[in-house]
Structure formats: structure tokens, C-alpha cells
Design an enzyme around this catalytic site. Sequence first.
Site, PDB file in Angstrom:
ATOM      1  N   ARG A  33      23.836 -12.790 -13.886  1.00 56.85           N
ATOM      2  CA  ARG A  33      22.996 -11.588 -13.905  1.00 56.85           C
ATOM      3  C   ARG A  33      22.962 -10.867 -12.567  1.00 56.85           C
ATOM      4  O   ARG A  33      22.505  -9.734 -12.472  1.00 56.85           O
ATOM      5  CB  ARG A  33      21.568 -11.940 -14.362  1.00 56.85           C
ATOM      6  CG  ARG A  33      20.841 -12.871 -13.423  1.00 56.85           C
ATOM      7  CD  ARG A  33      19.533 -13.389 -13.987  1.00 56.85           C
ATOM      8  NE  ARG A  33      18.378 -12.631 -13.542  1.00 56.85           N
ATOM      9  CZ  ARG A  33      17.122 -13.032 -13.703  1.00 56.85           C
ATOM     10  NH1 ARG A  33      16.857 -14.172 -14.320  1.00 56.85           N
ATOM     11  NH2 ARG A  33      16.131 -12.310 -13.270  1.00 56.85           N
ATOM     12  N   ARG A  72       3.245 -18.118 -14.425  1.00 51.68           N
ATOM     13  CA  ARG A  72       4.437 -18.962 -14.563  1.00 51.68           C
ATOM     14  C   ARG A  72       4.514 -19.922 -13.384  1.00 51.68           C
ATOM     15  O   ARG A  72       4.331 -19.508 -12.234  1.00 51.68           O
ATOM     16  CB  ARG A  72       5.686 -18.083 -14.596  1.00 51.68           C
ATOM     17  CG  ARG A  72       6.956 -18.900 -14.670  1.00 51.68           C
ATOM     18  CD  ARG A  72       8.160 -18.044 -14.876  1.00 51.68           C
ATOM     19  NE  ARG A  72       8.572 -17.361 -13.671  1.00 51.68           N
ATOM     20  CZ  ARG A  72       9.587 -16.505 -13.626  1.00 51.68           C
ATOM     21  NH1 ARG A  72      10.252 -16.223 -14.725  1.00 51.68           N
ATOM     22  NH2 ARG A  72       9.923 -15.915 -12.496  1.00 51.68           N
ATOM     23  N   CYS A  79       9.453 -11.351 -21.875  1.00 50.14           N
ATOM     24  CA  CYS A  79       9.089 -10.846 -20.555  1.00 50.14           C
ATOM     25  C   CYS A  79      10.327 -10.441 -19.756  1.00 50.14           C
ATOM     26  O   CYS A  79      10.227 -10.103 -18.584  1.00 50.14           O
ATOM     27  CB  CYS A  79       8.232 -11.850 -19.793  1.00 50.14           C
ATOM     28  SG  CYS A  79       9.003 -13.450 -19.588  1.00 50.14           S
ATOM     29  N   HIS A 106       0.835  -1.196   0.000  1.00 50.31           N
ATOM     30  CA  HIS A 106       0.000   0.000   0.000  1.00 50.31           C
ATOM     31  C   HIS A 106       0.873   1.249   0.000  1.00 50.31           C
ATOM     32  O   HIS A 106       0.548   2.253  -0.608  1.00 50.31           O
ATOM     33  CB  HIS A 106      -0.916   0.019   1.225  1.00 50.31           C
ATOM     34  CG  HIS A 106      -2.139  -0.811   1.039  1.00 50.31           C
ATOM     35  ND1 HIS A 106      -2.885  -1.281   2.085  1.00 50.31           N
ATOM     36  CD2 HIS A 106      -2.727  -1.270  -0.078  1.00 50.31           C
ATOM     37  CE1 HIS A 106      -3.895  -1.979   1.616  1.00 50.31           C
ATOM     38  NE2 HIS A 106      -3.816  -1.993   0.305  1.00 50.31           N
ATOM     39  N   GLU A 116      14.663 -19.330 -22.235  1.00 53.51           N
ATOM     40  CA  GLU A 116      15.662 -18.611 -21.436  1.00 53.51           C
ATOM     41  C   GLU A 116      16.927 -19.439 -21.218  1.00 53.51           C
ATOM     42  O   GLU A 116      17.830 -19.025 -20.507  1.00 53.51           O
ATOM     43  CB  GLU A 116      15.067 -18.107 -20.120  1.00 53.51           C
ATOM     44  CG  GLU A 116      14.333 -19.110 -19.286  1.00 53.51           C
ATOM     45  CD  GLU A 116      13.697 -18.492 -18.037  1.00 53.51           C
ATOM     46  OE1 GLU A 116      13.977 -17.331 -17.710  1.00 53.51           O
ATOM     47  OE2 GLU A 116      12.926 -19.204 -17.388  1.00 53.51           O
ATOM     48  N   ASN A 176      16.479 -12.083 -19.429  1.00 51.96           N
ATOM     49  CA  ASN A 176      17.391 -11.947 -18.285  1.00 51.96           C
ATOM     50  C   ASN A 176      18.253 -13.203 -18.142  1.00 51.96           C
ATOM     51  O   ASN A 176      19.464 -13.137 -17.971  1.00 51.96           O
ATOM     52  CB  ASN A 176      16.617 -11.721 -16.981  1.00 51.96           C
ATOM     53  CG  ASN A 176      15.633 -10.573 -17.074  1.00 51.96           C
ATOM     54  OD1 ASN A 176      15.772  -9.720 -17.928  1.00 51.96           O
ATOM     55  ND2 ASN A 176      14.630 -10.556 -16.207  1.00 51.96           N
ATOM     56  N   ASP A 177      17.581 -14.333 -18.194  1.00 55.77           N
ATOM     57  CA  ASP A 177      18.331 -15.584 -18.074  1.00 55.77           C
ATOM     58  C   ASP A 177      18.977 -15.997 -19.388  1.00 55.77           C
ATOM     59  O   ASP A 177      20.080 -16.547 -19.391  1.00 55.77           O
ATOM     60  CB  ASP A 177      17.417 -16.708 -17.560  1.00 55.77           C
ATOM     61  CG  ASP A 177      17.290 -16.669 -16.052  1.00 55.77           C
ATOM     62  OD1 ASP A 177      18.333 -16.563 -15.382  1.00 55.77           O
ATOM     63  OD2 ASP A 177      16.158 -16.723 -15.538  1.00 55.77           O
ATOM     64  N   ARG A 204       5.058 -13.944 -11.541  1.00 59.01           N
ATOM     65  CA  ARG A 204       6.133 -14.720 -10.912  1.00 59.01           C
ATOM     66  C   ARG A 204       5.600 -15.344  -9.623  1.00 59.01           C
ATOM     67  O   ARG A 204       5.608 -14.700  -8.571  1.00 59.01           O
ATOM     68  CB  ARG A 204       7.320 -13.812 -10.599  1.00 59.01           C
ATOM     69  CG  ARG A 204       8.044 -13.276 -11.820  1.00 59.01           C
ATOM     70  CD  ARG A 204       9.220 -12.410 -11.399  1.00 59.01           C
ATOM     71  NE  ARG A 204      10.175 -12.209 -12.459  1.00 59.01           N
ATOM     72  CZ  ARG A 204      10.302 -11.072 -13.158  1.00 59.01           C
ATOM     73  NH1 ARG A 204       9.539 -10.046 -12.892  1.00 59.01           N
ATOM     74  NH2 ARG A 204      11.217 -10.976 -14.094  1.00 59.01           N
TER      75      ARG A 204
END
Length: 581
Positions: A471, A338, A508, A195, A437, A460-461, A302
Amino acid sequence: MDVSNAMHVLDGIPVSGGSGVGRALLYEETHDVRAAAALPPRDVEEEIQRLRRAGNLARDDLAALHESLAASRDAIAQIFTAHAAMLDDFMPQLESTIREGVTAEHAVQTVIHAAAARIARVKDPLLSQRAKDIVDVGRRLGRALRGMMPEGPETGHENGPVVVVARDLTPSEAVQLRGRNIAAIALEQGGHTSHTAVIVKSLEIPCVTGVEGLAALVGPGQMIWVDGSQGRVVVEPDAAAMERAVELGRRYERLEAALLEESGLPPETIDGHRAVLLANIEYPLDVEAGLARGASGVGLYRTEYLYEAEGGLPTEDEHLAAYRATLERLGDGLLTIRTFDFGADKESPLAATAPEPNPALGVRSLRWCFAHEEPFRVQLRALLRVAAEGNVRIMLPMVGSLEEVRRAKALLAETAAELEAAGIPHRADVPVGIMIEIPAAAVTADLLAPEVDFFSIGSNDLIQYDLAVDRMNPRVEPLFRPSHPSVLRLLQRTIDAAADAGIPVGMCGEMGGLSIYTVLLLGMGLREFSLTPGYIPRVRRLLRTLTMLDARRLARECLRLSTADEIEALLRARVTPIGAG
Ligand code: PEP
Ligand code: MG
């Protein structure tokens, strides 16, 4: 505290965009009530009256907060109505605890803060937010008992605007920053879903959270620059950085207002090629940030974040509750969930029992799921069930081979059969896609494509594994090059394989939100971008300034070049990022 005057740059999570500079105002959390709690009350009835008076003060304060927000920010105003209701719920128990012979402060500590701690242990993201709200109510009542209402960070710094630097802020502390001389907020803790984050975003104060080492580095009154869009905090910026900070601040403000107004515009190129913009989320509450920026759904949920170290793995009901909460917020929008991607950079339920020498190459992600079939089946059951209730797709991370796809799909089929036998509503033919990935998956994308419903490239991967660059390791960060010719070839291969098989392909990973690469990817044939919500408005605007013809030409040129440097230089020369910098 190691306070120096040298410039330091710290990275965190970009929560609220913009650029703000000011003197550091170190805000310590309101000290808790433990100190006042030890002594027994002189008179129990008097103590109850004291509690009631404090309760009234707290209620008045909440009502005033509600009223001041209700017209313009109704959703946030509701938070404070909920806090008032919580306060009322706690009063009878607080009074009976005082009757046991303790002070009102002690009662607040044992009843309210203990309730928050109990709820915080339950691994449901919505409930853990509730725990924060309860803490907020407890603190408010504690302050009222000390006759210190209302209270927030003292921001009347005579040397101009301040940057609030704190470990964390509660929602009401954040709201009290409204209308004060606050240039920005930098927090050591927190994510972008609380919040507090919702409020800070709506107050349009630049904010970066999750800034490790912040408190130890910053001294009171030091100059701080917070770049909320990049997720960067600069302590004692030098003259050049200061100039940049001020310039960026002005530019962000103008741009942000214009971009938000464009959220309803189609994300399409000048020559009419339409892209799909989706949001990456970690908690159901993130959906709002995506929707406000015109995302047409979620391209990456995720689910690892449903697991919390103290609480263990989520039950089927907990999975379902989180997925349903997300779906409810999304309406008809697409929801791509995922399956667990534990390990490596993400916390793993395995870590405590079996540390691995190379976690990124170990029993992570889908491998973990196969090694722990029961929790995987629990997740699959919940996914099949929620798929019957909306526009849901299942996405498997870290797929390295066709065998793995087939094994996961076999488990899914078995799970569907169990649900069928038990008469539990579900959707057996839910679309199942995979993340690309691991380089092996990209190279064999043509073999994988016919057996799945979609691809989503986890850059990313993919970059990490392709270039053997961790990374997470800042020391090799310069080697993490999305523009490496090898990366581009893997991407092109994946995009082409998807096109040949007639399945959608998206990205993504973070690469998709970086302007120069957005254009490159578009030119390479990618149409779906799933992004951290803050990136969405800029990507939309960028798409609307391009022609597909130019993007394709640029991509072709890039693919003919031999080095990452050349490719990056060409992209930088041709693409002007929206809100550059
Ligand atoms: C990726 O690897 O690009 C990705 C989107 O997944 P994560 O960052 O969660 O590993
Ligand atoms: Mg990944």
C-alpha cells in the site's frame, strides 16, 4: 533546487478541502533569533526595558488578533488569549536571564524556545501542540524585538492570488493569511490536527500538508494547483489541469457550504435505511473535525501516534490522558480505541533495534504487542480504566486467527483482575472487536465472530494482503484495486458472518469513503462507515440520494462479475460521486 516547468503531481494529507490555483509564494519560517543572541547587552536595564516594550507590542498584537476573531471564531480566538497568558508567564524568567548578562533575543532563545523543545519531547499529543504554541509566542516576541510586528507571509503578489508554500506555519502565521489573496496552502510538514490546521480549515483555505519534496521542487512564482480535498499538489499544471482546477474550485465552494448545512441530517437512504458515520482520528483534537461534520463517534483511534521516537512508549497516565481528552470532546459519542498497530507503514518502537526484511509481514501490530507484553498491558490497563468513564470499545488490529483473539482477551481479563485487586475503577466487560484486515480473518470471519463484539474492516491492509500489493509503494498503486473480485468476496464473507453472529460490522479503511465503494458496501450490507472527517459530509449526502433497493441490486451485479475492470466500470456508470472529481 530542481525547478522545472514540467507538470508535477505530489500527494499529501488533505487538511482543508477545496481547489485553489495561484503563483507559489515560498514562505521561509521567520528566521530565529540566534543570530542576534551572541553579543552581550550594552546595558542590562536598558535591555530589560527593550524586552518589556517588545512584550507590550506582542501583547497588543495578540489582543488585536483575539478581538478580530472573537465574534465569529471564538475557539480560535481563545488560542491567542492562551498565547498572551504564556507570554506573561515567561516574562519574569526572561528578565532574570537578561540580568545574567545576555541579550533579550538570547533570553527568548534559551527560555522560550528551550521550554518548547523540552515539552516537544514529552509524547503527549496535547503537550506537543502546546510546544508549537510556545514556539509561536517566542517567534512573536522575537519579531517584536526586531521591531517587525506584525509579520506574516507577504502576500501582496501583483500577479493575482498566491499559494503559500512552506515547510510549516505557526498558528499565528496561519491566521495572518486571513483576508489576504491566498488561493491555497501547501506544506511539507504537518498533519491535520495542529492548531494551524484547525485555523486553516476554519478560514476555508484549501490546504494539503505532508507533501514530501515540495520545497525542493517549487520555485518562487511557479503556478501551483492545490486540491485540498484530494490531498494533491500540482506544480505547473498544464492547460487541461488548470481548467479542471478552476472548475473544481467553483464547485467545491458551492458544495461545501451546502454539505455543512446538512451535518445534522440523518445519514439514511431515501427508503429509510440508516447508516452510522464515525470519524477516524489520530489525535484527540481530530474529534472536533469529526463532530463538526456530524460524526456520531470515533470508529478508529490510531493510538500508535501516542508513541514518538524520541520519547519512548506512553505511560499508563499518558494513555489515559489522551483517551480522556478524546472522550471529553466526544460526550456520549462512541469511542473505538485501537490497540497499538506498530510496524510496516507506521513507525515501530522495534524498528531501530531489529530491522526486518518484510516489515508488513513481520512482527507488527498485535504480533508486536504479544512480543512486548508489558507496554501492551499498560495500554490495556488504561483502556479498561477509561472504558468505565464513557462509551468506549477496544479494537484489536491485524488479527489473523482465533488463537490471537483468545490470547488478547486473556491478557485483558488478567489486566482487569489486577485492576480489580488494586481497587482501581475499570470496566471488565468493555466491548472488544477486531479489525478484519488479513485475508485469513475475512475467510474465517464466521469462526471469529462468535468470540468478539464487533468487526471493523481495515480495507487498506485487507487489499494490500489480499492482492499482495504494497500500500506504500507508488509503483504498484494501479494494482491496488478495491474492486477486485477477491476483495469483494472477502468483504461479503465478513459482512455475512457478522450478520449471522448478530454483531455490528463497519469499515474504517479509505475504501468506505470513496463514493462508488460506499454504495457497493451499503448494498453488500455494511452500515457503519468510519471515515477521515473530511469525507463524512459527502458520504452523508450520497446515502441520502440512494435507495437500499438500488444499492443491493448493484452489489449483486458486481458480485457476479469476473474482473476488477468490469466491476469498477459498472460502479462508475451507476454511481455519481458527490462533488465528482
Ligand atoms: C486499514 O488497514 O484499513 C486501517 C484502517 O488501518 P491503518 O490504515 O491504520 O493500517
Ligand atoms: Mg490497517
